[in-house]
Design an enzyme around this catalytic site. Sequence first.
Site, PDB file in Angstrom:
ATOM      1  N   SER A  95      11.947  10.415   9.722  1.00  0.00           N
ATOM      2  CA  SER A  95      11.613  11.804  10.046  1.00  0.00           C
ATOM      3  C   SER A  95      12.900  12.585  10.333  1.00  0.00           C
ATOM      4  CB  SER A  95      10.648  11.825  11.244  1.00  0.00           C
ATOM      5  OG  SER A  95      10.207  13.118  11.510  1.00  0.00           O
ATOM      6  N   ASP A 135      -6.719   5.900  -8.953  1.00  0.00           N
ATOM      7  CA  ASP A 135      -6.556   4.541  -8.433  1.00  0.00           C
ATOM      8  C   ASP A 135      -6.246   3.552  -9.553  1.00  0.00           C
ATOM      9  OD1 ASP A 135      -6.701   2.133  -7.074  1.00  0.00           O
ATOM     10  OD2 ASP A 135      -8.574   2.577  -6.032  1.00  0.00           O
ATOM     11  N   HIS A 176       3.230   9.956   7.813  1.00  0.00           N
ATOM     12  CA  HIS A 176       4.564  10.326   8.276  1.00  0.00           C
ATOM     13  C   HIS A 176       5.216   9.160   9.020  1.00  0.00           C
ATOM     14  CE1 HIS A 176       7.887  12.790   9.296  1.00  0.00           C
ATOM     15  NE2 HIS A 176       7.679  12.679  10.587  1.00  0.00           N
ATOM     16  N   ASP A 195       2.661  11.661   3.348  1.00  0.00           N
ATOM     17  CA  ASP A 195       3.325  12.372   4.444  1.00  0.00           C
ATOM     18  C   ASP A 195       2.909  13.843   4.389  1.00  0.00           C
ATOM     19  OD1 ASP A 195       5.056  13.685   6.208  1.00  0.00           O
ATOM     20  OD2 ASP A 195       6.756  12.395   5.701  1.00  0.00           O
TER      21      ASP A 195
HETATM   22 CA    CA Z   1      -4.564   1.320  -7.577  1.00  0.00          CA
END
Ligand code: CA
Length: 567
Positions: free
Chosen positions: A209, A283, A485, A448
Amino acid sequence: MKSSASLVVVATVLAACGGGGGGGITTPPPSSSLPVLGEATGATLNNCAALANFGFANTTISAATSIAAGTLTVAGKPVPAHCQVRGKMFERIGTVDGQPYAIGFEMRLPINWNGRFFYQANGGVDGNIGTAAGPVGGGGPLDNALNMGFAVISSDAGHPAPTPFFGIDPQARLDYGYQAVAKLTPMAKRLIATAYGKGPDRSYIGGCSNGGRHTMVAMSRYPDDYDGYLVGNPGFRLPLAAAANMVGAQNYNALATTPGDLGTGFTPAERALVSKAVLAKCDALDGATDGLVQSTSACQATFDLQRDVPTCSGTRDGTCLSADQKQRIGQLFAGAVDGAGKKFYSSFPYDSGLGTNGWAVWKFNNSLNLDSGATAFIWQVPPEAQAGFNGPNFTLTANIDTILAKITTTNALYTENALQFMTPPNPADLSTLKKRGAKALVYHGTSDPIFSSDDTKRWYEELTAANAGDATNFARYYQVPGMNHCSGGPATDQFDMLTPLVAWVEKGQAPASVVASARGPGNAGGVNADVPADWAADRKRPLCAYPKVARYKGGGSLDAADSFSCV
Ligand SMILES: [Ca+2]
């Protein structure tokens, strides 16, 4: 308190003998023209208490304390015995606000030292001396640098509280931005030389960060001071990211069914809906329908918010987004714009983690309570008046063009603007670092919500272009699919990047991939509640050096790292 001149002389001589990295032999590796810096060699700390008398310019030591083995633990393991040294540098009274300032620090020095120094770059707005343990990356730490035998420093970066009001003081702004690292580093190396009879053979710096920002700034400004740089989810354009998050807050408030409660503008059900739609489209792009979008870049070309999420025909009920939601949220993902419609920060990738609490906290809460104060007091010229300041009101009523003007201006008192003191100068020019054999490992979670992995990707592509199309011989970038994050999210977020960084710097072993684990039930480093129930608790994945991504080999367990290859 001044300490004895004789110790200063001794330290100077020792530093001259051993502080320049003399423990290893610099030899070119067979496959590259870049130097390999050679391995550090260890030493033993004999007298902790004597370090209370350490002397260095502008430095006061307040305590040197022996810490027994097991006083600290990491992942359930006892951290070995070490010496804790606390002190301050550059104590002064602020000329504008009359408040006391100093660069407070602690160092933790192992009795059995491995010959290495680690600068722990801290997060947030600093102002707090976190335990100098030395992060190795990701969530629920597997290990830390102190436990590995590094001497570690941690500091408050020049102000005594983790609040933004130090920004009233011009020097405190600069210390926070970049000068504290430059002031602490030679002191720390000298203290190490005093403690062990030789300075560090190898020096490392790392954090996540704002700590990732500190590290990227050091890559640009201080390429001679460190041999390895470990950068996590870097806020390397922090003032612009904060401004973008405030624009986001204004848009979520415009969508909110309860004004001021931004989460009602993009509800948990609606965020889960979009997250599922992203997974439905993306996906399988990596060969495995496993709840992880590893082909992040391909996903952005595949997923379409307008097309792939149903549009509400009536009242919002969590099964659709309104046309206004699609327009505003789509624009925020594409990149926040100023009053003239010009993008001033970065796009954010669509990913699987936007349904999580961690995502919501940054977008709906921290935009009101953190980005407001940091912008108003640390980055604006002039800063706002502290009396009566209301963070949420500041964010929700801010004119973005006014904000952007105030964070890019200077006056007689504040002589550097926020982009000058917060961001790395010429971040794609790392030629000094590269030529002397130093290395950088960078990681960034693709979910994030505050610092975009797209921004880090763009920087890495610029670095690649500046190095004839290939920066992988000194700097590598790893995206962490689903990670929020610095940690969390539906992700394999537990990993150690410090060990491979040391192997690269000191032995020339470049890491092709780094294995990461999920933190399901029973994880010793701390459980991540975002791990889906249908994953093995310790699911593993290779994190791949960009632009490669982890792709399923077509057989083998979906929970095993070796079922995937980086392609
Ligand atoms: Ca995958």
